[in-house]
Design an enzyme around this catalytic site. Sequence first.
Site, short mmCIF file in Angstrom:
data_model
loop_
_atom_site.label_atom_id
_atom_site.label_comp_id
_atom_site.label_asym_id
_atom_site.label_seq_id
_atom_site.Cartn_x
_atom_site.Cartn_y
_atom_site.Cartn_z
N TYR A 1 98.07 31.66 -32.08
CA TYR A 1 99.44 31.84 -31.60
C TYR A 1 99.97 33.16 -32.15
O TYR A 1 99.74 33.50 -33.32
CB TYR A 1 100.30 30.67 -32.07
CG TYR A 1 101.78 30.88 -31.98
CD1 TYR A 1 102.39 31.15 -30.75
CD2 TYR A 1 102.57 30.85 -33.12
CE1 TYR A 1 103.76 31.37 -30.67
CE2 TYR A 1 103.93 31.06 -33.04
CZ TYR A 1 104.52 31.33 -31.81
OH TYR A 1 105.87 31.55 -31.73
N LYS B 1 107.15 21.78 -28.78
CA LYS B 1 106.27 21.63 -27.63
C LYS B 1 106.10 20.15 -27.26
O LYS B 1 107.05 19.49 -26.88
CB LYS B 1 104.93 22.31 -27.93
CG LYS B 1 105.04 23.71 -28.53
CD LYS B 1 105.87 24.68 -27.70
CE LYS B 1 105.69 26.13 -28.11
NZ LYS B 1 106.20 26.52 -29.42
N ARG C 1 119.93 20.71 -46.76
CA ARG C 1 118.74 21.51 -47.00
C ARG C 1 117.68 20.72 -47.75
O ARG C 1 116.48 20.99 -47.65
CB ARG C 1 119.11 22.79 -47.77
CG ARG C 1 117.98 23.78 -47.92
CD ARG C 1 118.51 25.20 -48.17
NE ARG C 1 119.57 25.21 -49.17
CZ ARG C 1 119.38 25.30 -50.48
NH1 ARG C 1 118.15 25.37 -50.96
NH2 ARG C 1 120.40 25.33 -51.31
N ASP D 1 96.51 23.83 -36.90
CA ASP D 1 97.63 23.78 -35.96
C ASP D 1 97.20 22.87 -34.82
O ASP D 1 96.28 23.20 -34.06
CB ASP D 1 97.95 25.19 -35.46
CG ASP D 1 99.18 25.22 -34.56
OD1 ASP D 1 99.52 24.18 -33.96
OD2 ASP D 1 99.78 26.30 -34.42
#
Length: 396
Positions: free
Chosen positions: A108, A205, A55, A180
């Site tokens: 988005y 993506k 983590r 973004d």
Amino acid sequence: MSHIETDLIHKGREFNDSKAVVTPIYQTSTYYADDDLKEYIIAATEPKNPNFYHRHGNPTNSQAAAVISSLEKTEDALVLATGMAAISNAILAVVKAGDHIVTQNSLYSGAMLFFKEFLLEYGVEVSHVDQKDNNAIEGAIRPNTKLIYIETPSNPNLDITDMEFVSSIAKKNGIITMADNTFASPINQTPADFGIDVVVHSATKYLGGHSDLTAGVVCGSKEFIQKVWRRSLVLGGSLSPFDSWLLLRGLKTLSMRVKQINSNALALAKFFESHPAIKYTGYIGLESHPQNKLAQKQMRGGTGMLCIEVIGNTEDLAYKNAQHILDKLEIFANAASLGGVESLVVHPASMWGSHHDKAQKSTSGITSGMLRISVGIEHIDDLIADFDHALKDIKL
């Protein structure tokens, strides 16, 4: 100074302490510690330490982050499990209850839900404006505005935000800017060149490029990435070592893939522009796009994303025509996501039906006849032929 194509292959090699040419997958949750407690304390508290606990960090993740921060021309980066993990952790590293954010109407859908529901429940105010209107963006700024969040080109209607303008007014007012860059990819656009402070991606993506992983990334200054890292420790969202390895593999061919995709998308957009069954073609590489000049200023390529609006004298007929096309297409798959080697198409009004009411769809520019297309690397003649066949028998 090396070129992008070279950096995609070799950046971050210092995190691979083996002799393997291909970066190993460090498939472990924890690491052996030194007996020296002082060294142990450093490992436990140092941001993104790659050899303490997953983590906190991982060598494979560190190398992927190094490659992407180099692409985005930022000091540092942090990879996370999804694009929304990147967006939410980055925003929560900036704002708190009582703060205000300026963002745009078209976003988005996951980000839109985060702004319209999650943040409001925690006392953060959000103003949505037309991203094409610089005066509206500036006019929305308040004394408690801490963040201007943009997405350019926007999803799904391919609107462009003037990043240089946004950066300029933000700096005058002591506001952080965040972009973004998923739709463009760092091959086509580098927000840092225009003064944007923070860049986020759904690395699922274009960066991954093969539709076989989910990942997100935040790029910014070392100081800011440390803040995001601290948020991620308590919110979770760590990127798995295997997905990180897949991301590194995909990044190696990013430049080649995106250049082919750019070429295919422009040719397909020109086909749509002259087709009688298409009411509107939204592609930033076309001279007919209302923001083409701004796109040429900010971008090095048009991306593989475009949207079309099918003809139809009524909303119901436009919907039926869009369905007809989806039924007839053979190469373009009706599937969510984008940026992979395969070509995809979706009907935004249906995909986001549960997230947007009718008014929100209208404000975002989503119509019943709209199709969002993600162009892949297949041969362009085959892609055009697929749509040419699907557009036959479209009714007015």
